[in-house]
Design a protein around this motif. Structure first.
Motif, mmCIF file in Angstrom:
data_model
loop_
_atom_site.group_PDB
_atom_site.id
_atom_site.type_symbol
_atom_site.label_atom_id
_atom_site.label_comp_id
_atom_site.label_asym_id
_atom_site.label_seq_id
_atom_site.Cartn_x
_atom_site.Cartn_y
_atom_site.Cartn_z
ATOM 1 N N GLN A 262 -28.347 -8.231 33.615
ATOM 2 C CA GLN A 262 -27.905 -7.492 34.795
ATOM 3 C C GLN A 262 -28.222 -8.247 36.078
ATOM 4 O OE1 GLN A 262 -25.988 -4.641 34.721
ATOM 5 N NE2 GLN A 262 -25.764 -5.261 36.871
ATOM 6 N N GLU A 263 -29.364 -8.917 36.112
ATOM 7 C CA GLU A 263 -29.704 -9.694 37.309
ATOM 8 C C GLU A 263 -28.680 -10.819 37.514
ATOM 9 O OE1 GLU A 263 -33.332 -12.424 39.225
ATOM 10 O OE2 GLU A 263 -33.652 -11.309 37.348
ATOM 11 N N ASP B 67 -25.516 -9.287 38.830
ATOM 12 C CA ASP B 67 -25.687 -8.948 40.251
ATOM 13 C C ASP B 67 -25.545 -10.185 41.130
ATOM 14 O OD1 ASP B 67 -26.090 -6.322 39.575
ATOM 15 O OD2 ASP B 67 -28.285 -6.419 39.700
ATOM 16 N N GLN B 68 -26.022 -11.323 40.643
ATOM 17 C CA GLN B 68 -25.928 -12.562 41.411
ATOM 18 C C GLN B 68 -24.513 -13.135 41.422
ATOM 19 O OE1 GLN B 68 -28.695 -15.481 39.979
ATOM 20 N NE2 GLN B 68 -30.519 -14.269 40.439
ATOM 21 N N ALA C 102 -20.731 -7.158 44.672
ATOM 22 C CA ALA C 102 -21.038 -5.738 44.499
ATOM 23 C C ALA C 102 -19.859 -4.857 44.882
ATOM 24 C CB ALA C 102 -22.265 -5.381 45.334
ATOM 25 N N ARG D 15 -17.595 -4.148 41.790
ATOM 26 C CA ARG D 15 -18.137 -3.711 40.504
ATOM 27 C C ARG D 15 -17.797 -2.237 40.270
ATOM 28 N NH1 ARG D 15 -22.648 -7.169 41.588
ATOM 29 N NH2 ARG D 15 -24.117 -5.453 41.878
ATOM 30 N N GLU E 239 -20.039 -9.648 30.067
ATOM 31 C CA GLU E 239 -21.334 -10.123 30.571
ATOM 32 C C GLU E 239 -21.788 -11.373 29.831
ATOM 33 O OE1 GLU E 239 -23.179 -5.797 32.003
ATOM 34 O OE2 GLU E 239 -23.611 -6.570 29.994
#
Length: 963
Positions: free
Chosen positions: A41-42, A45-46, A50, A53, A785
């Motif tokens: 998830q990190e 996020d990078q 955002a 999403r 992912e």
């Protein structure tokens, strides 16, 4: 229910997810550690902005096990009623030889290979495609053939395009179609003509010469079965400097004079009845042949014979610069996907049966048509024509009663015209079937004996094929069609060709933008079930209930995944989807009185199919620049959108970009286009970086195509099949493709078709259905992912040795990266081609070469590859970097090093002479891992220039084999 039992069931449900996603939890942890993040998830996020999403998770349901999935799908398939089909109209029941069914259609060695852009590791399927071309040339009587198109109807549309390009009737803007051409073909050609601004004239075949035309299309035999000598019609069309095109039944050409011998300029048709199931409409390979003079205008791919570095015959895709992704808006068409797997099946069918076996099949079909006709005429039944090959059209006052009796016995006839019905017999027809047909048409107690009628027919020469049209020349004389008629020989021939090709069952194929991921066995199994394989696309809808359920569920899931409101499953390739989406945009503007809106903005980073498709929709293309970071230049976009505002139709943009990054300004781009009255077309090629994380509809796009043969696991098949459905927002939904034979709900009546069948390549939709079912909402998101994790890990490791051309936020990439080889090329003289060929010695297919930027490799590992396989690829690239450094240092000269001599065959390495600056063992086994699973290219570096200068596109002469 206990917690332990609940956990056990959950783990079982997620079992397929673990099998689809390559890296183990430990491997994921190692990759995240290398990337200096604490969780997946990190990293997301990078990487992913955002602002785009998804706020809510997907709602396609929980993952199901393979057993549950196949059990449920079998229950759905059982709702299809597999009637005996005599509908014809371009689709016929066929017997798929089991040796081909098991060893080609169901064999990952054939269905997971990629398009043969790297021919040294694709000689097997190239030979099979050359067989297909040779078969096409022999049967059509023309000079040059392609290696398959999408289907008969779209091939006819391509023929019209070729006719316009090469016709000397330059002032003419009309194309004539005989009214006895298949209905779906008239539909698809008319749709294409509308986009080009051509006039379509449909009329009696003999009226063609009464019009000012640049081309004409005839059906041979006609859709109602008549066999007509069209020699004079062809000559009449040509006397007007127009191009004569003929759509032919491939099986009939074993008995009928070749259309090329009648003077035709173009001959096309479907190869379906050469051992490919009907599959509710596809996928099916179309054949296409024309005169040598028109070779530069021939649509699609051509396989040619060239030489390798050692002077051996070697096959390759000839004139590759004709490919639309290279020529862009100057392309002959937007064809990207061919139907290679299906063309291979048809070619193997011809190889297995040979000329005499094929002729026997054709004669048997024709004899059954004669027997049926003789019996009906003896009972006073009126036939519309006095000639036929396999199809009889009955003129009847009691049509409804006959059709009702047929349906009651599980039989389908063609019922297109009032007071008429047609019966097309096929390879699968038996004497018992003919008796049943007499019972249906005449009622029981008719007193006819099939054996007696057959004896009478055989005692008297048939006149149902005019004497002037009886084929009298030999066909398929090449040894390939006369050597493998026992199953043992055929099995070994198929295996010999398979062994020459690198596919996903050998190693990772890391092609950027092509998403070569796992095609799971459980996903593939349903496509050969009779309930899916043996339905005619024009059977009554109540016989295809299982298909409708499966298609409906897939439709709803794709709506949820894409964020759109409706989906059309008709387009049977990605480029076909682009075309359909642009038509929807164009019709939408027309419905609002904005027909003048014809400008399409396309970023310079776009897929090559985008400008080719826009050109097919007669749009004016304006290129938008990219900045030095690979993103759309916003100032240039704003300026050009303002400049063309009055006429702006749309923008075609790929997301994530072809440069492999999530552009931060994507929502702003959509807003700018909408402010100027345009629509946003988002290319779906990179959906593998969106599913479950974002979606084109959520981002702000109006329409996208989806490559089901990429993101949704339909295999590439060596260059096809593909499926390219489009998703649209509600305001575009009424303008999606319809079909003139089977109405597609939710679209406007009168909307033209873009493919021959209403649901395109319906037979392979169960693959994507099964993938989504077994992954479920959570699994689909995990796949995206993990694709991002794998790509960023690979990028991180390769960046220690090579410059990475573009990166997005936080120095991350999306699902692919571009390695820049230009600095090394400048220092060493070693080219990206040398690197691509040397990778073959390491057991890998090259990544996408020189696209979208010349001198680079675009690499996409996908979520299906384990860290171990990715590390093996990284090791190969690092080792090759070391080889280049030896050239730079002078240890090896630019003329004598393993890269310029790559790839190395067994014959090369074991030859008597060896004057290289490196030893033989290193040539073949540059790192220890190669020895564990060595793949040997079967030819050395192929001479492309020689192949184009000496264009040979049929099987080499017999003397070659003697040598």
């Amino acid at each position: 229910m206990s917690n332990a039992k609940s956990l056990e069931e959950l783990e079982q449900k997620q079992d397929f997810i673990r099998r689809h996603i390559g890296p183990s939890p430990a491997q994921v942890s190692d990759m995240l550690s290398a990337l200096e993040v604490s969780s997946v998830q990190e990293l997301i996020d990078q990487t992913v902005p955002a602002s785009i999403r998804l706020e809510q998770p997907l709602t396609v349901g929980q993952s199901r096990t393979e057993v549950e999935t196949l059990s449920y799908l079998k229950s759905v398939a059982s709702k299809n009623k597999v009637f005996k089909s005599y509908i014809g109209q371009g689709y016929h029941p066929t017997n798929v030889p089991h040796v081909i069914l098991r060893n080609v259609l169901e064999n990952p060695g054939w269905y997971t290979a990629y398009t043969p852009y790297q021919p040294e590791i694709a000689q097997g399927r190239l030979e099979s495609l050359l067989n297909f071309q040779t078969m096409t040339l022999d049967l059509t009587g023309l000079d040059l053939a392609s290696a398959s198109l999408l289907d008969e109807s779209t091939a006819a549309a391509e023929a019209m395009g070729l006719a316009k390009r090469v016709s000397k009737a330059k002032k003419a803007n009309a194309f004539f179609i005989a009214d006895d051409v298949h209905t779906q073909t008239i539909d698809v050609v008319t749709t294409r003509a509308e986009q080009f601004g051509f006039e379509i004239i449909v009329g009696k075949a003999e009226d063609a010469i009464n019009h000012d035309i640049f081309g004409a299309l005839f059906q041979y035999p006609t859709t109602s079965g008549e066999v007509v000598d069209i020699t004079d019609l062809i000559a009449g069309v040509q006397s007007k400097k127009a191009i004569a095109c003929v759509a032919a039944d491939i099986m009939s050409l074993l008995l009928l004079k070749a259309p090329g011998k009648l003077g035709a300029d173009v001959v096309l048709g479907s190869a379906q009845r050469f051992g490919v199931p009907m599959g509710y409409g596809g996928p099916h390979a179309a054949f296409f042949a024309t005169r040598d003079a028109y070779k530069r205008s021939l649509p699609g791919r051509i396989i040619g014979v060239s030489k390798d570095r050692l002077g051996n015959d070697a096959l390759r895709m000839a004139m590759q610069t004709r490919e639309q992704h290279i020529r862009r808006d100057k392309a002959n068409s937007n064809i990207c996907t061919a139907q290679v797997l299906l063309a291979n099946m048809a070619a193997f069918y011809a190889v297995y049966h040979g000329p005499q076996g094929l002729k026997t099949i054709a004669q048997r079909i024709h004899r059954f048509a004669d027997i049926l006709a003789s019996g009906l005429k003896a009972k006073g039944i009126a036939l519309k024509h006095s000639t036929w090959f396999d199809t009889l059209t009955v003129v009847s006052d009691s049509k409804d009663d006959v059709i009702a009796r047929a349906i009651a016995k599980g039989v389908n006839f063609a019922t297109n015209h009032e007071g008429e019905y047609s019966i097309s017999v096929s390879e699968t027809t038996t004497r018992a079937d003919i008796t049943e047909l007499f019972d249906i048409i005449l009622g029981e107690g008719h007193g006819l004996s099939v054996d007696a009628i057959a004896a009478d027919v055989e005692a008297n020469s048939s006149e149902s094929i005019p004497a002037s049209l009886v084929r009298d020349d030999e066909v398929l004389t090449h040894p390939n069609f006369n050597s493998y008629h026992s199953e043992t020989d055929m099995l070994r021939y198929i295996k010999r060709l398979e062994s020459k090709d690198l596919s996903l069952n050998h190693s990772m194929i890391s092609l950027g933008s092509c998403t070569m991921k796992l095609n799971a066995t459980a996903e593939m199994i349903p496509i050969t079930w009779p309930e899916f394989a043996n339905l005619h696309p024009f059977c009554p809808l109540d016989q295809a209930e299982g298909y409708q359920i499966m298609i409906g569920e897939l439709h709803d899931w794709l709506v949820n995944i894409t964020g759109y409101d409706a989906v059309s499953l008709q387009p049977n390739s990605g480029a076909q989807g682009e075309y359909a989406g642009l038509i929807a945009i164009r019709k939408y503007h027309e419905s609002r009185g904005d027909a003048h809106r014809n400008v399409c903005l396309i970023p310079s980073s776009a897929h090559g199919t985008n400008p080719a498709s826009a050109q097919m929709a007669s749009m004016k293309i304006v290129v938008v620049n990219c900045d030095k970071n690979g993103n759309v230049d916003m100032s240039d976009l704003k300026a050009k959108a303002e400049e063309v505002s009055e006429n702006l139709s749309c923008i075609m943009i790929t997301y994530p970009s072809t440069h492999g990054v999530y552009e931060e300004t994507i929502r702003e781009i959509c807003d700018i286009i909408h402010e100027h009255g345009g629509q946003v077309y988002m290319d779906g090629a990179n959906m593998n970086a969106q599913v479950g994380v974002t979606s084109p509809g959520f981002i702000g796009s109006d329409v996208s195509h989806l490559n089901l043969h990429k993101t949704f696991c339909i295999p590439h098949g060596g260059g096809g099949p593909g499926v390219g459905p489009i998703g649209v927002k509600s305001h575009l939904a009424p303008f999606m493709p319809n079909h003139s034979v089977i109405n597609v709900p939710g679209t406007n009546i009168g909307n033209g078709a873009v493919s021959a069948a209403p649901y395109g390549s319906a037979a392979i939709l169960p693959i994507s259905w099964a993938y989504i079912t077994m992954m479920g909402s959570e699994g689909l998101k995990q796949a995206t992912e993990m694709a991002i994790v794998n790509a960023n890990y690979l990028t991180h490791e390769l960046s220690k040795h090579f410059p990475i051309l573009y990166r997005g936020r936080n120095n991350r990439v999306a699902h692919e990266c571009i390695v820049d080889l230009r600095p090394l090329k400048e220092q060493s003289g070693i080219t990206e081609m040398d690197v691509a060929k040397r990778l073959q010695d390491y057991g890998f297919h090259s990544p996408t070469m020189s696209f979208p930027v010349a001198g680079t490799l675009m690499i996409e590992p996908t979520e299906s590859e384990s860290k171990g396989e990715i590390d093996r690829f990284i090791e190969a690239m690092v080792s090759i970097k070391g080889e280049i450094e030896k050239v730079i240092s002078g240890e090896w000269s630019i003329e004598n090093n393993p890269l310029v001599f790559a790839p190395h065959t067994q014959g090369d390495v074991l030859g008597n002479e060896w004057d290289r600056a490196y030893d033989r063992f290193y040539a073949a086994f540059p790192v220890p891992a190669v020895a564990k699973n060595k793949f040997w290219p079967t030819v050395t570096r192929i001479d492309d220039v020689y192949g184009d200068r000496n264009l040979v596109c049929s099987c080499p002469a017999v003397e070659t084999y003697r040598d």
